[in-house]
Design an enzyme around this catalytic site. Structure first.
Site, mmCIF file in Angstrom:
data_model
loop_
_atom_site.group_PDB
_atom_site.id
_atom_site.type_symbol
_atom_site.label_atom_id
_atom_site.label_comp_id
_atom_site.label_asym_id
_atom_site.label_seq_id
_atom_site.Cartn_x
_atom_site.Cartn_y
_atom_site.Cartn_z
ATOM 1 N N LEU A 38 0.820 -1.209 0.000
ATOM 2 C CA LEU A 38 0.000 0.000 0.000
ATOM 3 C C LEU A 38 0.858 1.264 0.000
ATOM 4 O O LEU A 38 2.021 1.234 0.428
ATOM 5 C CB LEU A 38 -0.890 0.027 1.252
ATOM 6 N N GLY A 42 5.960 1.790 3.239
ATOM 7 C CA GLY A 42 7.410 1.827 3.439
ATOM 8 C C GLY A 42 8.210 1.288 2.271
ATOM 9 O O GLY A 42 9.403 0.992 2.433
ATOM 10 N N SER A 44 9.349 2.757 -0.621
ATOM 11 C CA SER A 44 10.474 3.596 -1.068
ATOM 12 C C SER A 44 11.568 3.633 -0.008
ATOM 13 O O SER A 44 12.767 3.611 -0.341
ATOM 14 C CB SER A 44 10.003 5.029 -1.357
ATOM 15 N N ARG A 84 -2.634 1.154 -14.575
ATOM 16 C CA ARG A 84 -1.732 0.515 -13.601
ATOM 17 C C ARG A 84 -1.095 -0.716 -14.242
ATOM 18 O O ARG A 84 0.102 -0.976 -14.046
ATOM 19 C CB ARG A 84 -2.514 0.122 -12.338
ATOM 20 N N SER A 111 1.772 -1.717 -7.286
ATOM 21 C CA SER A 111 1.464 -2.921 -8.087
ATOM 22 C C SER A 111 0.359 -3.747 -7.419
ATOM 23 O O SER A 111 0.615 -4.851 -6.943
ATOM 24 C CB SER A 111 2.725 -3.760 -8.333
ATOM 25 N N GLY A 160 -10.527 6.356 -6.494
ATOM 26 C CA GLY A 160 -9.757 5.169 -6.881
ATOM 27 C C GLY A 160 -8.417 5.106 -6.189
ATOM 28 O O GLY A 160 -7.401 4.778 -6.809
#
Ligand code: PPS
Ligand code: ADP
Length: 208
Positions: A38, A42, A44, A84, A111, A160
């Site tokens: 989500l 964390g 990145s 996406r 993703s 969205g």
């Protein structure tokens, strides 16, 4: 022209220096570490901490971050399911090239769809696609909200948004799952260490 399969009248060009030559030069094996989860989980932070850890060990890594790629390569894409999917497809293809170059490619994207992630896995040779699932509860991600996007999504100002009014499909068979321990999220260094240890044990950080 078809968008699927091998295009007509196009031939693969082989060169005399191959992946194994590059891997010998770099003293490591090319692979893709695919971090999914989500917004705010964390991804990145882990990607950067792992990149730093690998650099310190003398390994060459490169980060493909969803946010950053949406400033360039993927600036034409939005957040509908088809966009996406195209986002993930392009990044999967780029990651495959980086792995072929002999690098440890760290891809960090929400993703959200299993099918899109599995399609990227299928692009890579056996076991060189390492899926890392940031299994952090929505409440934790939302409480962090560093960009204020969850707040906007709750107010209906972003439609969205993953986890709010758009799906996230957790992996069924990922290589590494990272989650809170007794309600506490491990530090970025601890999690990066866990991924680096996996890469070390699987032989990606050496060429022999
Ligand atoms: N609708 C919606 N849903 C989810 N995320 C959104 C949305 N709109 C903008 N953002 C911001 O875009 C970042 C996610 O980009 P990704 O390329 O990783 O997304 S995806 O993999 O194509 O789903 C994501 O970055 P991270 O917070 O780092 O995950 C958000 O900052
Ligand atoms: N292991 C962690 N422990 C505590 N806070 C973290 C941890 N990892 C990330 N954070 C914080 O959570 C927020 C979201 O992290 P980020 O890496 O941007 O997530 P993502 O890329 O999944 O959106 C940032 O403010 C970051 O500093």
């Amino acid at each position: 022209m078809s968008s699927m399969g091998t295009p007509a009248n196009i031939f693969w060009q082989e060169c005399s220096v191959g992946k194994s030559d590059r891997q010998k030069l770099l003293k490591q094996k090319g692979c893709v570490v695919w971090i999914t989860g989500l917004s705010g989980s964390g991804k990145s932070t882990l990607a950067c901490t792992l990149g730093r850890e690998l650099h310190g060990r003398g390994n060459l890594a490169y980060i493909l971050d969803g946010d950053n790629l949406r400033h360039g390569l993927n600036k034409d894409l939005g957040f509908k399911a088809e966009d996406r999917a195209e986002n993930i497809r392009r990044v999967g293809e780029v990651a495959k090239l980086f792995a072929d170059a002999g690098l440890i490619c760290i891809a960090s994207l929400i993703s959200p769809y299993r099918r899109d992630r599995d399609a990227c896995r299928a692009l890579l040779p056996d076991s060189s696609f390492i899926e890392v699932f940031m299994n952090m509860p929505l409440e934790l991600c939302e409480s962090r909200d560093p960009k204020g996007l969850y707040k906007l999504a709750r107010e209906g100002k972003i439609k969205g948004f993953t986890g709010i009014d758009d799906p996230y499909e957790p992996p069924l068979n990922c290589e590494i799952e990272l989650s809170p321990d007794n309600g506490v999220c491990p530090s970025p260094c601890t999690m990066a260490g866990q991924v680096a240890t996996y890469l070390e044990e699987k032989g990606f950080l050496h060429d022999e």
